[in-house]
Design an enzyme around this catalytic site. Structure first.
Site, PDB file in Angstrom:
ATOM      1  CB  ALA A 117      49.976  46.561  12.388  1.00  0.00           C
ATOM      2  CE  LYS A 118      49.693  42.878  20.356  1.00  0.00           C
ATOM      3  NZ  LYS A 118      49.551  44.253  20.692  1.00  0.00           N
ATOM      4  N   GLY A 119      53.505  43.061  14.866  1.00  0.00           N
ATOM      5  CA  GLY A 119      54.485  42.259  14.134  1.00  0.00           C
ATOM      6  C   GLY A 119      55.514  41.700  15.094  1.00  0.00           C
ATOM      7  CB  ALA A 120      58.457  39.586  14.471  1.00  0.00           C
ATOM      8  CD  GLU A 121      62.171  43.047  14.482  1.00  0.00           C
ATOM      9  OE1 GLU A 121      62.774  43.785  15.274  1.00  0.00           O
ATOM     10  OE2 GLU A 121      62.530  41.884  14.228  1.00  0.00           O
ATOM     11  CE  LYS A 158      57.059  50.330  12.621  1.00  0.00           C
ATOM     12  NZ  LYS A 158      57.349  50.383  11.191  1.00  0.00           N
ATOM     13  CG  ASP A 160      59.312  45.540   4.394  1.00  0.00           C
ATOM     14  OD1 ASP A 160      59.137  44.612   3.576  1.00  0.00           O
ATOM     15  OD2 ASP A 160      58.698  45.619   5.476  1.00  0.00           O
TER      16      ASP A 160
HETATM   17  N1  LIG Z   1      51.216  56.823   9.760  1.00  0.00           N
HETATM   18  C1  LIG Z   1      50.263  55.923   9.559  1.00  0.00           C
HETATM   19  N2  LIG Z   1      49.013  56.288   9.239  1.00  0.00           N
HETATM   20  C2  LIG Z   1      48.047  55.360   9.024  1.00  0.00           C
HETATM   21  N3  LIG Z   1      48.239  54.039   9.107  1.00  0.00           N
HETATM   22  C3  LIG Z   1      49.464  53.596   9.415  1.00  0.00           C
HETATM   23  C4  LIG Z   1      50.543  54.503   9.656  1.00  0.00           C
HETATM   24  N4  LIG Z   1      51.647  53.793   9.975  1.00  0.00           N
HETATM   25  C5  LIG Z   1      51.266  52.498   9.916  1.00  0.00           C
HETATM   26  N5  LIG Z   1      49.975  52.364   9.585  1.00  0.00           N
HETATM   27  C6  LIG Z   1      49.217  51.098   9.429  1.00  0.00           C
HETATM   28  O1  LIG Z   1      49.806  50.112  10.246  1.00  0.00           O
HETATM   29  C7  LIG Z   1      50.355  49.038   9.462  1.00  0.00           C
HETATM   30  C8  LIG Z   1      51.672  48.608  10.059  1.00  0.00           C
HETATM   31  O2  LIG Z   1      52.589  49.690  10.091  1.00  0.00           O
HETATM   32  P1  LIG Z   1      54.102  49.495   9.651  1.00  0.00           P
HETATM   33  O3  LIG Z   1      54.119  48.976   8.260  1.00  0.00           O
HETATM   34  O4  LIG Z   1      54.843  50.749   9.930  1.00  0.00           O
HETATM   35  O5  LIG Z   1      54.558  48.414  10.689  1.00  0.00           O
HETATM   36  P2  LIG Z   1      55.042  46.904  10.568  1.00  0.00           P
HETATM   37  O6  LIG Z   1      54.997  46.419   9.170  1.00  0.00           O
HETATM   38  O7  LIG Z   1      54.335  46.141  11.623  1.00  0.00           O
HETATM   39  O8  LIG Z   1      56.470  47.199  11.034  1.00  0.00           O
HETATM   40  P3  LIG Z   1      57.912  46.571  10.862  1.00  0.00           P
HETATM   41  O9  LIG Z   1      58.026  46.086   9.433  1.00  0.00           O
HETATM   42  O10 LIG Z   1      58.770  47.779  11.156  1.00  0.00           O
HETATM   43  O11 LIG Z   1      58.004  45.506  11.906  1.00  0.00           O
HETATM   44  C9  LIG Z   1      50.455  49.609   8.039  1.00  0.00           C
HETATM   45  O12 LIG Z   1      50.367  48.603   7.068  1.00  0.00           O
HETATM   46  C10 LIG Z   1      49.285  50.581   8.007  1.00  0.00           C
HETATM   47  O13 LIG Z   1      48.094  49.897   7.701  1.00  0.00           O
HETATM   48 MG   LIG Z   2      54.858  47.327   7.306  1.00  0.00          MG
END
Ligand SMILES: Nc1ncnc2c1ncn2[C@@H]1O[C@H](COP(=O)(O)OP(=O)(O)OP(=O)(O)O)[C@@H](O)[C@H]1O
Ligand SMILES: [Mg+2]
Length: 206
Positions: A7-11, A27, A122
């Protein structure tokens, strides 16, 4: 980080990794170019610490969250257990007939979180993983807080309701099932539901 980005987000980004031979995810909070570097580092360090702390606190309170393996305040990353399963978002898309049961599971777990004075900040079905054992694992506490007020809990529920409506428009009564289960588990639930109503009336989030 050498693993594949999931996953790649803004943060920041989430990568597949390993920790002492175990499947993990890492992360990372990436630097923001528009901030003064020293301040940027401090903000990222503080956020990553806060997220790891909330995941641990929730876990200690008996809520299923990933085991934290390592927090790196230089790289600004958390390495944690790679939870097996699929996001609730995907599960509901594939098994709409399970909606009532999953919604009740969500309600019960959010109630436990709120009983422990933690809000998530969230709550979406992408931030929950349904494990093969049938547990609901809550992830992504980057917007969360502890020692929270009724208002914080109300905002959590309101955002969940809104997210549900947009992510799962075909699932009827989701919020009703969630709140029913929430009320069975949460001490002083009515006060929170009244707050949700007040938030809606205020129109700030609508
Ligand atoms: N501990 C974990 N085990 C398995 N998959 C995970 C785990 N943590 C994250 N993921 C996968 O990665 C995706 C993104 O992770 P996360 O929701 O923590 O980050 P994000 O939404 O990009 O972050 P943020 O909202 O902090 O910018 C999740 O939707 C999930 O599919
Ligand atoms: Mg998330």
């Amino acid at each position: 980080m050498d693993g594949a980005a999931i996953a790649k987000g803004a943060e920041g980004s989430v990568y597949l990794s390993t920790y002492l031979g175990r499947d993990a995810v890492t992360k990372v909070r990436t630097p923001k170019g528009y901030r003064v570097p020293e301040l940027d580092r401090r903000i990222r360090t503080q956020r990553i610490r806060s997220e790891a702390r909330l995941i641990r606190e929730a876990r200690a309170a008996g809520i299923r969250t990933p085991i934290i393996y390592d927090v790196d305040t230089v790289e600004c990353s958390i390495t944690m257990e790679r939870v097996k399963g699929v996001t609730v978002k995907r599960y509901l898309d594939e098994h709409p007939e399970e909606a009532e049961r999953i919604c009740r599971l969500i309600g019960t777990n959010i109630a436990r979180l709120h009983n422990s004075k933690i809000c998530h900040g969230d709550l979406t079905t992408s931030n929950m993983i349904l494990t093969p054992a049938g547990e609901l694992c809550i992830i992504d506490f980057s917007m969360g807080a502890s020692l929270i007020s009724v208002e914080d809990m109300g905002v959590d529920l309101r955002l969940l309701e809104r997210g549900f409506t947009s992510a799962h428009p075909d699932i009827k009564d989701a919020y009703g099932y969630i709140t029913e289960a929430y009320c069975q588990e949460k001490t002083g639930a009515q006060e929170v539901l009244d707050k949700v109503q007040e938030i809606k009336d205020r129109g700030r989030y609508t």
